[in-house]
Design an enzyme around this catalytic site. Structure first.
Site, mmCIF file in Angstrom:
data_model
loop_
_atom_site.group_PDB
_atom_site.id
_atom_site.type_symbol
_atom_site.label_atom_id
_atom_site.label_comp_id
_atom_site.label_asym_id
_atom_site.label_seq_id
_atom_site.Cartn_x
_atom_site.Cartn_y
_atom_site.Cartn_z
ATOM 1 C CG HIS A 52 -1.969 -1.097 1.147
ATOM 2 N ND1 HIS A 52 -2.915 -1.277 2.127
ATOM 3 C CD2 HIS A 52 -2.196 -2.070 0.218
ATOM 4 C CE1 HIS A 52 -3.690 -2.299 1.803
ATOM 5 N NE2 HIS A 52 -3.265 -2.799 0.666
ATOM 6 C CD GLU A 54 -0.998 3.835 4.127
ATOM 7 O OE1 GLU A 54 -2.093 4.017 4.689
ATOM 8 O OE2 GLU A 54 -0.871 3.086 3.116
ATOM 9 C CB CYS A 80 -5.424 -1.087 5.903
ATOM 10 S SG CYS A 80 -3.770 -1.724 5.587
ATOM 11 C CB ALA A 167 -27.302 4.213 -33.900
ATOM 12 C CB THR A 201 -24.050 -3.961 -27.791
ATOM 13 O OG1 THR A 201 -24.922 -2.900 -27.384
ATOM 14 C CG2 THR A 201 -22.743 -3.375 -28.294
ATOM 15 C CG ASP A 205 -22.659 -2.489 -32.844
ATOM 16 O OD1 ASP A 205 -23.341 -2.430 -33.887
ATOM 17 O OD2 ASP A 205 -22.807 -1.708 -31.891
ATOM 18 N NE ARG A 212 -9.419 -2.175 -30.474
ATOM 19 C CZ ARG A 212 -10.700 -2.061 -30.137
ATOM 20 N NH1 ARG A 212 -11.194 -2.790 -29.148
ATOM 21 N NH2 ARG A 212 -11.486 -1.216 -30.768
ATOM 22 C CB SER A 227 -32.705 -12.217 -20.933
ATOM 23 O OG SER A 227 -32.688 -11.007 -20.201
#
Length: 372
Positions: A52, A54, A80, A167, A201, A205, A212, A227
């Site tokens: 961490h 510290e 912590c 779109a 999507t 697409d 990237r 779903s």
């Protein structure tokens, strides 16, 4: 500007520079000042499992051959106090002989939550809380959200024309905004704990949805709301090396086996309408230690997330174009359906504006969502 203010500002900047590295841990910076006010050590929290802030600052001072006895530690979050992936930072500061700790905020993690301050005081260390609190909390809104609300901070990214179209009527959307805006969008992907999209999507697409166009130490996991388990096993989302988590409503053993053969993890979280329970998805992602969730989806899923009150802020890229007919940012975003009064509109607060090439980036937060 006082030495104390300078030191905390530098600690916050260290935390900001570490924002791509620390997840799921908070973004924390630490600066050590000697008794004359000179900087003797600096550090930021490392990648998960690493030291961490510290401990990094203490090691920095040690590497320079400088003593930290009697020093003051300026740290952007409470040290912590528990044994997790690393040892307690409050014990490391006490063992090193630090005299005082100035911290921006208490840690919302219930395993810490004031106990670090108590252990520091018990060790005879002075504790001051508050400097830099607003900046430090803003840097870690996702971590605070996960700890307090048990859900990630949800950021909905949209690229649109000036008249709000994402779109053409046939779904064509590449590219409304410029290369500069797209590169910036990849930088926001990189800082997220996960990227979420919908199966629509994926089918329309066939995107990769990875990072990237910006530097990143890792590819964030991809989350697909699907779903009926329609995600094709040959979809390009499986090309990058990263976890893919698919949430479905209706079991399909064959489809699940094919997706798991591509490395996906499938989880069933149905709501009473045989759709994916989006609120349950957020809770599950928090359990997977996702702090910030970056959403890049179509207008239907965007509308569902907004309608259910699950979006915290919008990351909106506006191109200087007028498209007329086309798809909008969100389909039916209001729980009440079509509005009959202007005061029923979802209120947002502008947080920032920035030009990116010919485009404009706006960060707009749902009013009051950061008050938890």
């Amino acid at each position: 500007m006082s030495l104390q203010t300078n030191a905390m500002a530098e600690a916050i900047e260290l935390a900001r520079h570490a924002r791509l590295d620390t997840a799921p841990n908070p973004r924390v910076g630490c600066v050590l000042l000697d008794e004359r006010g000179g900087v003797i050590g600096r550090g930021a929290t490392q990648a998960v499992g690493g030291p961490h802030a510290e401990v990094m600052a203490l090691r920095d001072a040690q590497a320079k051959g400088l003593s930290v006895i009697g020093a003051t530690a300026f740290v952007t979050l409470e040290p912590c106090s528990h044994h997790g992936r690393t040892g307690p930072c409050c014990d490391a500061l006490a063992a090193a002989g630090v005299r005082k700790v100035v911290a921006s905020l208490a840690d919302p993690n219930p395993l810490v939550s004031g106990q670090g301050f108590e252990r520091l005081r018990a060790a005879g260390i002075d504790v001051e809380i508050g400097p830099g609190a607003e900046e430090a909390r803003e840097l870690n809104l996702g971590f605070f959200s996960r700890m307090i609300r048990k859900t990630p901070w949800v950021r909905l990214k949209v690229a649109a024309s000036l008249d709000g179209k994402t779109a053409l009527p046939d779904g064509t959307s590449q590219w409304i905004t410029s290369e500069a805006a797209r590169a910036d969008g990849h930088a926001w992907r990189a800082r997220a704990g996960a990227v979420l999209t919908g199966v629509g999507t994926v089918l329309e697409d066939d995107p990769r949805l990875d990072v990237r166009l910006a530097e990143t130490p890792r590819q964030p996991p991809l989350v697909v709301v699907d779903s009926q388990l329609q995600t094709p096993p040959a979809a390009r989302i499986f090309e990058p090396a990263r976890p893919v988590w698919i949430y479905a409503a209706a079991p399909d053993a064959a489809a699940q086996a094919a997706l798991e053969a591509r490395g996906a993890t499938v989880r069933y979280l149905p709501n009473p309408h045989s759709k994916v329970d989006l609120a349950a998805v957020l809770r599950d992602l928090a359990a997977r230690e996702v702090n910030e969730l970056h959403v890049e989806a179509g207008h239907k899923l965007n509308g569902s997330l907004l309608r259910e009150g699950l979006v915290d802020e919008l990351l909106l890229y506006l191109a200087p174009k007028l498209m007329g007919d086309g798809l909008g940012i969100a389909n039916q975003p209001h729980a009440a359906g079509a509005l009959t009064r202007l005061d029923q509109a979802l209120a947002l607060e502008f947080k920032s504006f920035e030009g990116l090439g010919p485009d404009l980036r706006i960060v707009a937060r749902i009013a009051g969502r950061d008050r938890f």
